[in-house]
Scaffold this motif. Sequence first.
Motif, PDB file in Angstrom:
ATOM      1  N   HIS A 141      10.772 -21.816  -0.498  1.00  0.00           N
ATOM      2  CA  HIS A 141       9.387 -21.153  -0.741  1.00  0.00           C
ATOM      3  C   HIS A 141      10.283 -19.093  -0.907  1.00  0.00           C
ATOM      4  CE1 HIS A 141       6.089 -18.051   0.927  1.00  0.00           C
ATOM      5  NE2 HIS A 141       5.353 -18.432   0.765  1.00  0.00           N
ATOM      6  N   PHE A 142      11.218 -19.088   0.436  1.00  0.00           N
ATOM      7  CA  PHE A 142      11.972 -17.929  -0.073  1.00  0.00           C
ATOM      8  C   PHE A 142      12.124 -17.183  -1.415  1.00  0.00           C
ATOM      9  CE2 PHE A 142      13.092 -18.198   4.953  1.00  0.00           C
ATOM     10  CZ  PHE A 142      12.149 -16.930   5.121  1.00  0.00           C
ATOM     11  N   GLU A 143      13.052 -18.894  -2.248  1.00  0.00           N
ATOM     12  CA  GLU A 143      13.644 -18.858  -3.177  1.00  0.00           C
ATOM     13  C   GLU A 143      12.036 -17.727  -4.205  1.00  0.00           C
ATOM     14  OE1 GLU A 143      16.442 -18.636  -4.090  1.00  0.00           O
ATOM     15  OE2 GLU A 143      16.848 -19.107  -1.866  1.00  0.00           O
ATOM     16  N   ARG A 144      11.047 -18.424  -4.133  1.00  0.00           N
ATOM     17  CA  ARG A 144      10.260 -18.262  -4.953  1.00  0.00           C
ATOM     18  C   ARG A 144       9.581 -17.229  -4.890  1.00  0.00           C
ATOM     19  NH1 ARG A 144       4.916 -21.128  -6.070  1.00  0.00           N
ATOM     20  NH2 ARG A 144       3.732 -20.037  -7.167  1.00  0.00           N
ATOM     21  N   GLY A 198      10.641 -14.844  -1.785  1.00  0.00           N
ATOM     22  CA  GLY A 198      10.812 -13.670  -1.386  1.00  0.00           C
ATOM     23  C   GLY A 198      10.863 -13.261  -0.365  1.00  0.00           C
ATOM     24  N   PHE A 199       9.786 -14.307   0.172  1.00  0.00           N
ATOM     25  CA  PHE A 199       9.777 -13.887   1.855  1.00  0.00           C
ATOM     26  C   PHE A 199       9.212 -15.400   2.401  1.00  0.00           C
ATOM     27  CE2 PHE A 199       5.346 -14.245   1.542  1.00  0.00           C
ATOM     28  CZ  PHE A 199       4.629 -14.114   0.289  1.00  0.00           C
ATOM     29  N   GLY A 200       9.225 -15.617   3.624  1.00  0.00           N
ATOM     30  CA  GLY A 200       9.181 -16.682   3.822  1.00  0.00           C
ATOM     31  C   GLY A 200       9.178 -17.063   5.925  1.00  0.00           C
ATOM     32  N   LEU A 201       9.072 -18.353   6.411  1.00  0.00           N
ATOM     33  CA  LEU A 201       8.886 -18.950   7.398  1.00  0.00           C
ATOM     34  C   LEU A 201      10.621 -18.400   8.340  1.00  0.00           C
ATOM     35  CD1 LEU A 201       7.318 -21.658   7.032  1.00  0.00           C
ATOM     36  CD2 LEU A 201       5.849 -19.379   7.604  1.00  0.00           C
ATOM     37  N   TRP A 202      10.920 -17.415   8.687  1.00  0.00           N
ATOM     38  CA  TRP A 202      12.100 -16.688   8.829  1.00  0.00           C
ATOM     39  C   TRP A 202      12.885 -17.975  10.064  1.00  0.00           C
ATOM     40  CZ3 TRP A 202       9.164 -13.318   7.368  1.00  0.00           C
ATOM     41  CH2 TRP A 202       9.490 -11.987   6.539  1.00  0.00           C
TER      42      TRP A 202
END
Length: 192
Positions: free
Chosen positions: A57-60, A62-66
């Motif tokens: 999700h981060f890769e797709r 640029g943000f996500g569940l840190w």
Amino acid sequence: MHPTPELQTERLVLRRWRPDDRPPFARLNADPRVVEFLPAPLSRSESDALADRIEAHFERHGFGLWAVEVPGVTPFAGFVGLAVPRIEAHFTPCVEIGWRLDAEHWNRGYATEAARAALAFGFETLQLAEIVSFTVEGNLRSRRVMEKIGMTRSPSDDFDHPVLPEGHTLRRHVLYRSARPGISCEDVPVAE
Ligand SMILES: CC(C)(COP(=O)(O)OP(=O)(O)OC[C@H]1O[C@@H](n2cnc3c(N)ncnc32)[C@H](O)[C@@H]1OP(=O)(O)O)[C@@H](O)C(=O)NCCC(=O)NCCS
């Protein structure tokens, strides 16, 4: 895709995941206290698969569940962040804010502190018009965090979670919304 920034708060660092986060993540996903409002505890491989999806999700996007680090306390307390949910419901597509922390670190305000930083990132950096959050009706801890960060619930937004069968005790969900300051919550577009 631009690199995801780390977010820092008074007590916390919200960062990308590291391989050594996986064992403590598996432990919290197997803890009955943590999964009380999830369908079932996760096995080690299910927990790792979730960590893989979070990374993707981060890769797709640029943000996500840190991953949440509490310097001086623990290198990994769980996750807090923003995600595009995969379900279809009356409020999707959307960006949600979510959290899951190790029960050993509950009730110290960590989720609220991290969520405020994630919300600000969503509105100020990502320029989202609206961020939502949803949980099982009876998950009062999670609802309390939503309320503390200023989100509001309208009972007309309540919904049945589409992946849970009719009659399942966790099916009924409440939805909370937050609009970017200066924007009305009504008919805000969501960019994916
Ligand atoms: C929800 C969760 C992230 C909260 O983390 P946290 O760091 O303890 O949250 P905070 O300390 O910022 O706030 C918790 C609030 O819930 C309140 N609370 C705790 N237990 C409660 C209960 N049984 N009933 C009602 N409120 C409760 C606390 O008093 C606190 O509110 P306050 O500051 O007004 O006193 C954590 O409980 C968790 O990981 N739960 C399991 C995973 C989960 O349910 N995630 C959400 C799924 S949508």
